[in-house]
Design an enzyme around this catalytic site. Structure first.
Site, PDB file in Angstrom:
ATOM      1  N   ASN A   9       1.014  -1.068  -0.177  1.00 42.42           N
ATOM      2  CA  ASN A   9       0.308   0.495   0.304  1.00 42.42           C
ATOM      3  C   ASN A   9       0.701   1.621   0.042  1.00 42.42           C
ATOM      4  O   ASN A   9       1.210   2.043   1.125  1.00 42.42           O
ATOM      5  CB  ASN A   9      -1.133   0.005   1.449  1.00 42.42           C
ATOM      6  CG  ASN A   9      -1.468   1.204   1.124  1.00 42.42           C
ATOM      7  OD1 ASN A   9      -1.663   2.034   0.359  1.00 42.42           O
ATOM      8  ND2 ASN A   9      -2.157   1.606   2.513  1.00 42.42           N
ATOM      9  N   TRP A  10       1.132   1.800  -1.280  1.00 47.20           N
ATOM     10  CA  TRP A  10       2.159   3.130  -1.267  1.00 47.20           C
ATOM     11  C   TRP A  10       1.558   4.510  -0.729  1.00 47.20           C
ATOM     12  O   TRP A  10       2.205   4.883  -0.696  1.00 47.20           O
ATOM     13  CB  TRP A  10       2.617   3.510  -2.614  1.00 47.20           C
ATOM     14  CG  TRP A  10       2.970   2.133  -3.931  1.00 47.20           C
ATOM     15  CD1 TRP A  10       3.705   1.470  -2.896  1.00 47.20           C
ATOM     16  CD2 TRP A  10       3.792   2.468  -4.897  1.00 47.20           C
ATOM     17  NE1 TRP A  10       3.877   0.831  -3.649  1.00 47.20           N
ATOM     18  CE2 TRP A  10       4.115   1.231  -4.920  1.00 47.20           C
ATOM     19  CE3 TRP A  10       3.345   3.481  -6.084  1.00 47.20           C
ATOM     20  CZ2 TRP A  10       4.621   0.684  -6.102  1.00 47.20           C
ATOM     21  CZ3 TRP A  10       3.713   2.751  -6.845  1.00 47.20           C
ATOM     22  CH2 TRP A  10       4.316   1.634  -7.613  1.00 47.20           C
ATOM     23  N   LYS A  11      -0.020   4.118  -0.380  1.00 45.59           N
ATOM     24  CA  LYS A  11      -0.335   5.267   0.362  1.00 45.59           C
ATOM     25  C   LYS A  11      -0.456   6.351  -0.736  1.00 45.59           C
ATOM     26  O   LYS A  11       0.520   6.083  -2.016  1.00 45.59           O
ATOM     27  CB  LYS A  11       0.045   5.078   2.066  1.00 45.59           C
ATOM     28  CG  LYS A  11       0.275   4.137   2.222  1.00 45.59           C
ATOM     29  CD  LYS A  11      -0.036   4.989   4.396  1.00 45.59           C
ATOM     30  CE  LYS A  11       0.179   3.898   5.080  1.00 45.59           C
ATOM     31  NZ  LYS A  11       0.143   3.843   6.219  1.00 45.59           N
ATOM     32  N   HIS A  95      -9.078   0.971   4.607  1.00 41.27           N
ATOM     33  CA  HIS A  95      -8.645   0.910   6.073  1.00 41.27           C
ATOM     34  C   HIS A  95      -8.798   2.125   6.686  1.00 41.27           C
ATOM     35  O   HIS A  95      -9.400   2.910   6.635  1.00 41.27           O
ATOM     36  CB  HIS A  95      -7.097   1.610   4.357  1.00 41.27           C
ATOM     37  CG  HIS A  95      -5.802   1.623   4.877  1.00 41.27           C
ATOM     38  ND1 HIS A  95      -5.381   2.664   6.057  1.00 41.27           N
ATOM     39  CD2 HIS A  95      -5.105   0.468   5.411  1.00 41.27           C
ATOM     40  CE1 HIS A  95      -4.055   2.482   6.552  1.00 41.27           C
ATOM     41  NE2 HIS A  95      -3.804   1.404   5.841  1.00 41.27           N
ATOM     42  N   GLU A  97      -7.092   4.002   7.974  1.00 43.64           N
ATOM     43  CA  GLU A  97      -6.826   5.599   7.421  1.00 43.64           C
ATOM     44  C   GLU A  97      -8.327   6.624   6.896  1.00 43.64           C
ATOM     45  O   GLU A  97      -8.162   7.382   7.066  1.00 43.64           O
ATOM     46  CB  GLU A  97      -5.746   5.729   6.821  1.00 43.64           C
ATOM     47  CG  GLU A  97      -4.189   5.536   7.408  1.00 43.64           C
ATOM     48  CD  GLU A  97      -3.017   5.492   6.687  1.00 43.64           C
ATOM     49  OE1 GLU A  97      -2.797   5.476   5.735  1.00 43.64           O
ATOM     50  OE2 GLU A  97      -2.320   4.669   7.160  1.00 43.64           O
ATOM     51  N   GLU A 167      -5.220  -5.521  10.126  1.00 44.26           N
ATOM     52  CA  GLU A 167      -4.011  -4.220  10.541  1.00 44.26           C
ATOM     53  C   GLU A 167      -4.757  -3.641  11.918  1.00 44.26           C
ATOM     54  O   GLU A 167      -4.990  -2.488  12.026  1.00 44.26           O
ATOM     55  CB  GLU A 167      -3.986  -3.455   9.726  1.00 44.26           C
ATOM     56  CG  GLU A 167      -4.209  -3.972   8.502  1.00 44.26           C
ATOM     57  CD  GLU A 167      -3.331  -2.709   7.296  1.00 44.26           C
ATOM     58  OE1 GLU A 167      -2.454  -3.378   6.899  1.00 44.26           O
ATOM     59  OE2 GLU A 167      -3.989  -1.453   7.055  1.00 44.26           O
ATOM     60  N   GLY A 173       2.181   2.079  10.678  1.00 41.35           N
ATOM     61  CA  GLY A 173       2.663   3.493  10.399  1.00 41.35           C
ATOM     62  C   GLY A 173       4.307   3.562  12.221  1.00 41.35           C
ATOM     63  O   GLY A 173       4.366   4.590  11.568  1.00 41.35           O
ATOM     64  N   SER A 212       3.768  -2.233  10.215  1.00 39.71           N
ATOM     65  CA  SER A 212       4.899  -2.123  10.905  1.00 39.71           C
ATOM     66  C   SER A 212       5.818  -3.548  10.343  1.00 39.71           C
ATOM     67  O   SER A 212       6.867  -3.521  11.270  1.00 39.71           O
ATOM     68  CB  SER A 212       5.452  -1.627  11.776  1.00 39.71           C
ATOM     69  OG  SER A 212       5.321  -0.650  12.402  1.00 39.71           O
ATOM     70  N   GLY A 233       2.735  -1.117   4.688  1.00 42.81           N
ATOM     71  CA  GLY A 233       2.407   0.431   3.904  1.00 42.81           C
ATOM     72  C   GLY A 233       4.180   0.446   3.355  1.00 42.81           C
ATOM     73  O   GLY A 233       4.509   0.871   2.696  1.00 42.81           O
ATOM     74  N   GLY A 234       4.987   1.485   4.861  1.00 42.08           N
ATOM     75  CA  GLY A 234       6.378   1.731   4.832  1.00 42.08           C
ATOM     76  C   GLY A 234       7.138   1.368   3.333  1.00 42.08           C
ATOM     77  O   GLY A 234       7.600   1.914   2.674  1.00 42.08           O
TER      78      GLY A 234
HETATM   79  C1  PEP Z   1      -1.133  -0.075   5.739  1.00 42.97           C
HETATM   80  O1  PEP Z   1      -0.527   0.950   5.164  1.00 42.97           O
HETATM   81  O2  PEP Z   1      -1.503  -0.878   5.219  1.00 42.97           O
HETATM   82  C2  PEP Z   1       0.426  -0.551   6.749  1.00 42.97           C
HETATM   83  C3  PEP Z   1       0.430  -1.679   7.417  1.00 42.97           C
HETATM   84  O3  PEP Z   1       1.498   0.565   7.184  1.00 42.97           O
HETATM   85  P1  PEP Z   1       2.946   0.208   7.566  1.00 42.97           P
HETATM   86  O4  PEP Z   1       3.396  -0.120   7.547  1.00 42.97           O
HETATM   87  O5  PEP Z   1       4.074   1.485   6.884  1.00 42.97           O
HETATM   88  O6  PEP Z   1       2.480  -0.412   8.871  1.00 42.97           O
END
Ligand code: PEP
Length: 255
Positions: A9-11, A95, A97, A167, A173, A212, A233-234
Site C-alpha cells: 500500500n503506497w498510500k 483501511h 486511515e 491491521e 506506520g 510495521s 505500507g512504508g
Molecule cells: C498500511 O498502510 O496498511 C500499513 C500496514 O502501513 P505500515 O506497514 O507502514 O505500518
C-alpha cells in the site's frame, strides 16, 4: 492450500518517476521460484503508469479506495469500474486511515466491499482495533463488528476468494508490530468466526497481517498458521525491503 500474498500500500506517495524506479527494482529482483502473489496498490493517479509497467509481469495491482457508485456527480471520487478499466485486480477497502481520517463507517466500508465485487475487483478488507480498544480487551469485539457489517451486506458467500487484512491501528506506520502470537490470535479468531458460517470459505480466505512489517520481522509473522502474508505500507516504498518481505513467505505454513 492458500497462496501467500504480499500487497504493498503506497498510500499517498510517489511521482511517476518514483513509481517507475520502484517497480523496476521489484520486478527485476523478484525471485522466480516464489509462489507468493505480489500486488501493489499505488495512488490512483499512478495506476496507468503502474499498469503499463507491470503488464506481462507476475505482479498485479489495485486501488487503495473506491466509491460506492458506478459513476456520476461524485466529485473527487473514483469508481471500481475505473480501477478495473486500468487492469486492477484488487482494491483496498476500509483501511484504518479511511476509517479514522475520512470517517468511513463500518456500513460504508461494507457497501464499498460489495461495490468492489460488483465491478469485478477483489476487495482487500482491512479490519483492526485502536490501541485503547486493545487495552480494554475489545480487540475481538471490534474486529467482529467490522466483519459483521460486511457479512450483513454480502453474506458469507460474498467473502469467497476475497482477502482480509488484519491491521491493528496502533501498529500502522508506528514501528510497533504485533507479536507473532498477537497476530495469530486475531487471525485465528477471524477464521474461526467465518468458519462457523462456512468452513470452506473460511479455509480458503487469505488473511494478511499489516502494521510495521519489515524484512526482519516478516518471516516470524508469516510462519503463523493463519497469517497468509502481509499488507505492507512504508516498507513497500523500498524495493529491497518489499522484496525481502516477499521472500519471507517462503516456507510459510499455510492451511
Ligand atoms: C498500511 O498502510 O496498511 C500499513 C500496514 O502501513 P505500515 O506497514 O507502514 O505500518
Amino acid at each position: 492450500m492458500r497462496r501467500p500474498m504480499v500487497a504493498g500500500n503506497w498510500k499517498m506517495n510517489g511521482t511517476r518517476s518514483d513509481a517507475g524506479s520502484l517497480l523496476d527494482g521489484v520486478v527485476g529482483g523478484l525471485d522466480a521460484s516464489l509462489t507468493c502473489e505480489v500486488v501493489v496498490c499505488p495512488p490512483s493517479i499512478l495506476i496507468p503508469v503502474v499498469a503499463e509497467k507491470l503488464a506481462g509481469t507476475s505482479v498485479s495491482w489495485g486501488g487503495q479506495n473506491l466509491d460506492t457508485h458506478d459513476g456520476g456527480a461524485y466529485t473527487g471520487e473514483i469508481s471500481g469500474g475505473m480501477l478495473k478499466d486500468f487492469g486492477s485486480t484488487y482494491v483496498i477497502v476500509g483501511h484504518s486511515e479511511r476509517r479514522s481520517i475520512y470517517g468511513e463507517s463500518d456500513d460504508l466500508v461494507a457497501e464499498k466491499f460489495q461495490q468492489a465485487q460488483k465491478t469485478g475487483l477483489i476487495p482487500i478488507l482491512c479490519v483492526g482495533e485502536l490501541l485503547e480498544e486493545r487495552e480494554r480487551g475489545q480487540t475481538e469485539s471490534v474486529v467482529g463488528r467490522q466483519l459483521d457489517a460486511v457479512l450483513a451486506v454480502v453474506g458469507i458467500a460474498g467473502l469467497k476468494d476475497t482477502v482480509i487484512a488484519y491491521e491493528p491501528v496502533w501498529a500502522i506506520g508506528t514501528g510497533k508490530t504485533a507479536s507473532a502470537d498477537q497476530a495469530q490470535e486475531v487471525h485465528k479468531f477471524i477464521r474461526t468466526k467465518l468458519a462457523d458460517k462456512d468452513a470452506n470459505i473460511a479455509n480458503g480466505l487469505r488473511i494478511l497481517y499489516g502494521g510495521s512489517v519489515k524484512p526482519d520481522n516478516a518471516a516470524e509473522l508469516f510462519a503463523n498458521e493463519d497469517v497468509d502474508g502481509g499488507l505492507i505500507g512504508g516498507a513497500s516504498l523500498k524495493a529491497q525491503d518489499f522484496l525481502g518481505i516477499c521472500n519471507a513467505t517462503k516456507n510459510q505454513d499455510l492451511g
